[in-house]
Design an enzyme around this catalytic site. Structure first.
Site, PDB file in Angstrom:
ATOM      1  N   GLU A  38       0.813  -1.220   0.000  1.00  0.00           N
ATOM      2  CA  GLU A  38       0.000   0.000   0.000  1.00  0.00           C
ATOM      3  C   GLU A  38       0.848   1.273   0.000  1.00  0.00           C
ATOM      4  O   GLU A  38       0.796   2.078   0.951  1.00  0.00           O
ATOM      5  CB  GLU A  38      -0.956  -0.004   1.190  1.00  0.00           C
ATOM      6  CG  GLU A  38      -1.952  -1.146   1.144  1.00  0.00           C
ATOM      7  CD  GLU A  38      -2.972  -1.104   2.267  1.00  0.00           C
ATOM      8  OE1 GLU A  38      -2.870  -0.211   3.141  1.00  0.00           O
ATOM      9  OE2 GLU A  38      -3.869  -1.966   2.280  1.00  0.00           O
ATOM     10  N   ASN A  48      -5.451  -5.312  -1.975  1.00  0.00           N
ATOM     11  CA  ASN A  48      -5.982  -5.125  -0.624  1.00  0.00           C
ATOM     12  C   ASN A  48      -7.303  -4.384  -0.749  1.00  0.00           C
ATOM     13  O   ASN A  48      -7.334  -3.241  -1.228  1.00  0.00           O
ATOM     14  CB  ASN A  48      -5.016  -4.313   0.235  1.00  0.00           C
ATOM     15  CG  ASN A  48      -3.693  -5.026   0.466  1.00  0.00           C
ATOM     16  OD1 ASN A  48      -3.491  -6.147   0.022  1.00  0.00           O
ATOM     17  ND2 ASN A  48      -2.783  -4.371   1.171  1.00  0.00           N
ATOM     18  N   TYR A  62     -11.075  -3.321   1.143  1.00  0.00           N
ATOM     19  CA  TYR A  62     -11.864  -3.234   2.362  1.00  0.00           C
ATOM     20  C   TYR A  62     -13.254  -2.640   2.139  1.00  0.00           C
ATOM     21  O   TYR A  62     -14.209  -3.042   2.792  1.00  0.00           O
ATOM     22  CB  TYR A  62     -11.121  -2.412   3.416  1.00  0.00           C
ATOM     23  CG  TYR A  62      -9.910  -3.125   3.965  1.00  0.00           C
ATOM     24  CD1 TYR A  62     -10.039  -4.051   5.000  1.00  0.00           C
ATOM     25  CD2 TYR A  62      -8.645  -2.908   3.436  1.00  0.00           C
ATOM     26  CE1 TYR A  62      -8.939  -4.735   5.498  1.00  0.00           C
ATOM     27  CE2 TYR A  62      -7.537  -3.584   3.927  1.00  0.00           C
ATOM     28  CZ  TYR A  62      -7.683  -4.494   4.955  1.00  0.00           C
ATOM     29  OH  TYR A  62      -6.594  -5.180   5.431  1.00  0.00           O
TER      30      TYR A  62
END
Length: 480
Positions: A171, A297, A299
């Site tokens: 990230e 990633n 979310y």
């Protein structure tokens, strides 16, 4: 062949894992010659972290990782994604290598392999050596990209005979934005002039490290992990449409475009010309070397609306809460303890976009999970149904993406254990396993038991290792 478990359907060779990062779990912040990282310095400043928490001790995996590895094996995991602390290997960020630091990761890799777990190390998960921040301003300075490549080479020389999968950066958007633009992460700077330099030099470091790893280990598979999220406009106005497009360029395309297209995205890049870093000939070719895999990633999604007081970007990270420029979304939806909307469809859209717009790269979902309030019952059970449902929904859409041709090969839950959640300290819990940070006792939550049975069902019972071992409290969840 695929196997259906509730409405989750995944290929039988799909890789199931879980993830952590060094600062969030290891502790041992100054043990055995480790140098301080920017997170060691940052968390020791009063008022920076909720409740004054630090990662000095965390989940104490520097002292004992075997307990968690045994638990991973008991749950039937195929792989473990962890990060290596740069300042544990090179206390000054460059030059001298600390053999005791490398010895730790040597033992960790051997212990994983002994239990049949595939190691997926990440070389940089935000814990930059403080010496490089003091001397060079971290990734603000181009030299840090070169030092990162040297560090990567030192690690691969030691571990590369047993490790096949390497992630360079985790990230980079978060490290640049939260650490250097907004200042709520280490090193806590608020410097718009530094922002794009940190972006570019991280990507350059990725390219340089990838070249070094491949030179040392030609068969290694090397990738990078990006936090990606779909952007939606809150209303029908052209301004809202522009806000959503700008958010997409800033968070997603600012990294996807240079990695896959060899250029930064327009029109955002043109609008930010005053802040451009110096890009030397050959930089973009290094950055755009073909990836062996892309880590995703995911979310939540972002719903943006135009706001005249938010210049240019119309965007604020969700870690800062739902404030100007970000809509909370419709009522009646579920939000995690982080304040993030549960929106599994966004993962499907993200994966499909990568197939359609970026050449269908090999993908591992390197982080996906949710923080919720956990309650330990008197008998030791933790009924985290919201987390279990979150995982089931996101794994279901992952399977749906695979069935329409997305090359997605594995999934890592964030996280295997509760840990230090950056600016939130120990206040937010993402783990499949509960950690009592006072006693270091572990308890597998219902979501962990469910994940174990899912793995066993997909792989076939004869391959499943799950026997309910390593638990405190009953395994009485009946969702599968």
């Amino acid at each position: 062949m695929t196997h259906a478990v509730t409405h989750v359907e995944l290929p039988s060779d799909f890789l199931f894992g879980a993830a952590t990062s060094a600062y969030q779990i290891e502790g041992g912040w100054d043990a055995d010659g480790k140098g301080p990282s920017i997170w060691d310095r940052f968390t020791h400043r009063p008022g920076r972290i909720r409740n004054g928490d630090t990662g000095d001790t965390a989940a104490e995996t520097y002292r004992n990782f075997q307990t968690d590895i045994d638990m991973m094996r008991a749950l039937g995991l195929d792989a473990y994604r962890f990060s290596i602390a740069w300042s544990r290997v090179m206390p000054d960020g460059r030059g001298r290598v600390n053999d005791k630091g490398l010895d730790y990761y040597d033992r960790l890799v051997d212990a994983l392999l002994a239990k049949g777990l595939i190691p997926f190390p990440t070389l940089f998960h935000w814990d930059l050596p403080q010496a490089l921040e003091d001397d060079k301003g971290g990734f603000v300075h181009r030299d840090t990209a070169e030092y990162f490549a040297d560090y990567a080479a030192a690690v691969v020389r030691r571990l590369g005979d047993r490790v096949d999968h390497w992630t360079t950066l985790n990230e980079p958007w978060v490290h640049a934005t939260m650490g250097y633009l907004i200042g709520v992460h280490a090193p806590g700077r608020r410097d718009p002039w530094a922002y794009l330099r940190v972006v570019h030099h991280q990507l350059l470091g990725h390219g340089l490290a990838m070249a070094r790893i491949r030179a040392l280990r030609p068969t290694a598979r090397v990738g990078i992990a990006l936090n990606l999220t779909p952007f939606y406009q809150a209303g029908d106005s052209p301004h809202d449409r522009e806000a959503a497009d700008t958010g997409d360029q800033l968070l997603n395309r600012l990294f996807l475009d240079p990695l896959f297209r060899g250029r930064y995205p327009d029109p955002l890049w043109g609008k930010m010309r005053l802040f451009h870093p110096r890009i030397r000939p050959g930089d973009m070719d290094l950055i755009a070397q073909p990836l062996d895999f892309l880590g995703v990633n995911y979310y939540t999604r972002s719903v943006l609306r135009y706001h005249r007081l938010v210049p240019l970007l119309h965007l604020w990270p969700k870690e800062l809460g739902m404030i100007a420029g970000v809509d909370r979304g419709p009522s009646g939806v579920t939000y995690t303890a982080m304040g993030w909307e549960v929106y599994p469809a966004g993962l499907f859209e993200t994966l499909l976009r990568l197939k359609k717009e970026y050449g269908n790269p090999t993908i591992y979902i390197t982080e996906n999970g949710a923080a919720f309030l956990d309650t330990v019952e008197p008998g030791g059970r933790i009924r985290d149904e919201e987390r279990r449902a979150f995982l089931e929904q996101h794994l279901a859409v992952t399977g749906a993406a695979a069935r329409v041709g997305v090359d997605v090969r594995g999934y890592f839950v964030w996280s295997i254990i509760d840990n230090f959640e950056w600016a939130y300290g120990f206040d937010k819990r993402f783990g499949l396993v509960h950690v009592d940070f006072a006693t270091q006792q572990r308890i597998i939550k219902d979501s962990g038991h469910w994940y174990a049975r899912l793995i066993r069902a997909v792989h076939g019972a004869e391959n499943g290792a799950y026997e309910g071992r390593g638990t405190q409290g009953p395994d009485s969840s009946s969702h599968l």
